[in-house]
Design an enzyme around this catalytic site. Structure first.
Site, mmCIF file in Angstrom:
data_model
loop_
_atom_site.group_PDB
_atom_site.id
_atom_site.type_symbol
_atom_site.label_atom_id
_atom_site.label_comp_id
_atom_site.label_asym_id
_atom_site.label_seq_id
_atom_site.Cartn_x
_atom_site.Cartn_y
_atom_site.Cartn_z
ATOM 1 N N LEU A 124 -48.588 43.506 68.413
ATOM 2 C CA LEU A 124 -47.297 42.841 68.270
ATOM 3 C C LEU A 124 -47.401 41.390 67.806
ATOM 4 C CD1 LEU A 124 -45.508 44.390 71.373
ATOM 5 C CD2 LEU A 124 -45.490 45.164 68.992
ATOM 6 N N HIS B 299 -47.525 38.398 65.123
ATOM 7 C CA HIS B 299 -47.000 38.132 63.791
ATOM 8 C C HIS B 299 -48.145 37.723 62.858
ATOM 9 C CE1 HIS B 299 -43.431 37.554 66.304
ATOM 10 N NE2 HIS B 299 -42.737 37.893 65.235
ATOM 11 N N GLU C 264 -54.978 33.816 67.658
ATOM 12 C CA GLU C 264 -56.000 33.659 66.617
ATOM 13 C C GLU C 264 -57.231 32.950 67.169
ATOM 14 O OE1 GLU C 264 -52.399 34.936 64.690
ATOM 15 O OE2 GLU C 264 -52.747 33.453 66.254
ATOM 16 N N ASP D 34 -73.879 41.934 69.684
ATOM 17 C CA ASP D 34 -74.384 42.933 68.739
ATOM 18 C C ASP D 34 -75.724 42.517 68.146
ATOM 19 O OD1 ASP D 34 -74.177 45.303 66.961
ATOM 20 O OD2 ASP D 34 -74.033 43.752 65.414
#
Length: 151
Positions: free
Chosen positions: A68, A70, A107, A121
């Site tokens: 959800l 933007h 972000e 990783d």
């Protein structure tokens, strides 16, 4: 709204302002793993360079990862690392900045998270016991709610 219903928040009427968010997190590891990162001796290459790139790329794709959110026009993203002498960890700090109708918190948080996952990783062959944590918003500015500083 009915329970279980989802919706994207309508930001149409919100004013565009300069906004910025700062997030931090940490990945704990064995001392030997941290030393391999410091010396650049891991098989996959420069861990921090790849993790920085991954974090920046992830910030730009946040709206594709978090349902959800933007899509936002980022004007600047940074990812930085600190390798403290007294702790077997890599501390990650990310900032996201732009002009928009909603904040850039997600972000910055996604940049930290993906940077940490990338470190995991790249190091998992030598240390599967690493733990990722303490991911949190430190600061945000702009918009109607103004400045937020974490305690």
């Amino acid at each position: 709204m009915e329970l279980g219903q989802i919706r994207m928040i309508d930001v149409t009427q919100k004013k565009e302002t300069e906004r910025q968010a700062l997030a931090k997190g940490k990945i704990q590891m064995k001392l030997a793993t941290l030393e391999l990162i410091r010396k650049g001796e891991l098989a996959k290459g420069d861990v921090l360079a790849v993790a920085k790139t991954a974090g920046i790329m992830a910030a730009k794709e946040t709206h594709r990862l978090i349902p959800l959110c933007h899509p936002l026009q980022l004007t600047h993203v940074t990812v930085e690392f600190n390798l403290p002498e007294n702790d077997n960890s890599v501390e990650i700090t990310a900032s996201a900045k732009g002009i928009g109708k909603t904040g850039f918190e997600m972000e910055a948080l996604v940049a930290v998270s993906v940077s940490a996952l990338t470190i995991y990783d790249m190091c998992k062959a030598v240390d599967k016991s690493m733990t990722i944590g303490e991911i949190r918003l430190i600061r945000k500015s702009g918009g109607k709610s103004g400045l937020y500083l974490a305690d």
